[in-house]
Design a protein around this motif. Structure first.
Motif, short mmCIF file in Angstrom:
data_model
loop_
_atom_site.label_atom_id
_atom_site.label_comp_id
_atom_site.label_asym_id
_atom_site.label_seq_id
_atom_site.Cartn_x
_atom_site.Cartn_y
_atom_site.Cartn_z
N ASP A 113 0.90 -1.14 0.00
CA ASP A 113 0.00 0.00 0.00
C ASP A 113 0.95 1.19 0.00
O ASP A 113 1.57 1.49 1.01
CB ASP A 113 -0.88 -0.02 1.26
CG ASP A 113 -1.76 1.23 1.35
OD1 ASP A 113 -1.61 2.12 0.49
OD2 ASP A 113 -2.57 1.31 2.29
N ASP A 116 -0.55 4.79 2.75
CA ASP A 116 -1.69 4.47 3.61
C ASP A 116 -2.12 5.72 4.38
O ASP A 116 -1.28 6.49 4.83
CB ASP A 116 -1.29 3.36 4.59
CG ASP A 116 -2.46 2.98 5.46
OD1 ASP A 116 -3.50 2.61 4.89
OD2 ASP A 116 -2.34 3.07 6.69
N GLU A 280 -2.44 -4.68 3.63
CA GLU A 280 -2.64 -3.89 4.85
C GLU A 280 -2.73 -4.84 6.06
O GLU A 280 -1.89 -4.80 6.96
CB GLU A 280 -3.91 -3.03 4.76
CG GLU A 280 -3.77 -1.92 3.72
CD GLU A 280 -5.00 -1.04 3.57
OE1 GLU A 280 -4.82 0.18 3.40
OE2 GLU A 280 -6.14 -1.54 3.59
MG MG Z 1 -4.18 1.80 3.14
#
Ligand code: MG
Ligand code: AHM
Length: 333
Positions: A113, A116, A280
């Motif tokens: 990711d 984030d 995540e």
């Molecule tokens: Mg994220």
């Protein structure tokens, strides 16, 4: 005091403990350099014209920020030529990114990711990068989505960078958790904490309480009890924090304990939660477990979930072990 750089730390892990090989070391170094580049871009903010929306959407139908796109590009470009990767996958790309044929291929798969907590970029609050490393399955030369669909327990490494007052890199190779702080003057990540431990008990919780009316009964019961404080079933008061950047919330928990919940809710019954499993929940669950905490979707250990899609969502309850076990107990009741 001896200053240990990330590179020295990794070389020592390779030489003394045999926990990593040269390719994995290169991979982590390259990711850390990309995180440094992202940190520099974030630090420039408005001066570099990088705040605000990119005018596009990602595969999950979410509006992309300019920095989502920039961070994704930085990670792709940094990692594609070194020969340590078989393919990459990202929150910001529908399908896995193949290594161009002009470059050699390696044995690892990298998922990330890139940025984030992107709703926090424009208001100057901490954001981060989360990454997960898997082995490419044997005999697979052109890894497609299926090659990535391995349970979190198969991760060989996971980490996150948090771009806050300091830029930190937190890393696990499956033998505990170490934290490195970016020295902005020398450009090196310096080891600042080893063997991070999450206290088993906590008086602090993190949840987006604006979704309360959509929660399932076990989560509602748990939070109601915390909110009742000393006069309720728990007999003590609890404190609440919600940064809305998972990296920042998880880092606080790694530092001083706490429980983080982004539960399944009834807003969109087709979605199992908001957060994504592969880049995540899995890396964060790996780190949290390595620090003595627990991570569950309410019914199952996150690391045991058999993934069905690259971008699949999952309910996340993680942090101080005794609190996570209490919430999973309420799901079983
Ligand atoms: Mg994220
Ligand atoms: P993102 O990857 O698109 O930034 O979304 C994930 C973020 C997490 O960092 C954070 O915990 C959560 O979304 C916050 O969501 P909400 O705004 O619903 O509270």
């Amino acid at each position: 005091m001896r200053r240990v750089t990330l590179m020295q730390y990794l070389i020592e892990q390779e030489r003394q403990k045999d926990w990593i090989n040269a390719d994995l070391r290169l991979l982590i170094e390259v990711v850390s350099r990309a995180c440094k580049a992202i940190s520099i871009a974030i630090g420039k903010g408005e001066l570099a014209g990088i705040l605000g929306g990119a005018g596009s959407e990602n595969v999950q139908g979410e509006a992309q920020k300019k920095l989502d796109v920039i961070s994704n590009e930085i990670l792709l470009e940094a990692n594609e030529w070194g020969g340590h990767l078989a393919a990459m996958a990202s929150e910001e790309m529908d399908h896995p990114h193949q290594i161009p044929h002009r470059f050699p291929r390696g044995e690892y798969l990298l998922l990330f990711d890139p940025l984030d907590g992107s709703s926090n970029i424009d208001v100057n609050i901490s954001v981060g990068t989360i990454f997960s490393v898997l082995r490419c399955p044997e005999g697979v030369s052109e890894p497609d989505e299926r090659a990535f669909l391995q349970p979190g327990a198969a991760q060989v490494c996971a980490g996150y960078a948090v771009y806050g007052p300091s830029t930190l890199l937190v890393l696990t190779l499956g033998h505990g958790v170490a934290c490195f702080t970016l020295d902005r003057e020398t450009g090196s990540f310096i080891l600042t904490q080893e063997g991070m431990r999450i206290p088993e008990d906590t008086g602090e919780f993190a949840i987006n309480a604006s979704n309360m009316r959509f929660w399932e009964p076990p989560v509602r019961r748990y939070i109601d009890e915390l909110l009742a404080g000393r006069s309720g079933a728990r007999g003590c008061d609890f404190n609440m924090r919600w940064v809305a950047s998972m990296v920042a919330d998880v880092h606080r928990i790694l530092t001083r304990g706490g429980i983080f919940l982004y539960p399944r809710d009834s807003r969109d019954p087709s979605k199992a939660g908001k957060l994504r499993l592969m880049y995540e929940a899995n890396p964060m669950a790996f780190i949290v477990e390595q620090a003595g905490g627990a991570a569950s979707n309410g019914h199952q250990r996150i690391l045991d979930i058999r993934p069905e899609g690259l971008h699949q969502r999952v309910a996340v309850i993680l942090g101080s072990k005794n609190e996570v076990e209490r919430v999973t107990g309420y799901h079983a009741a």
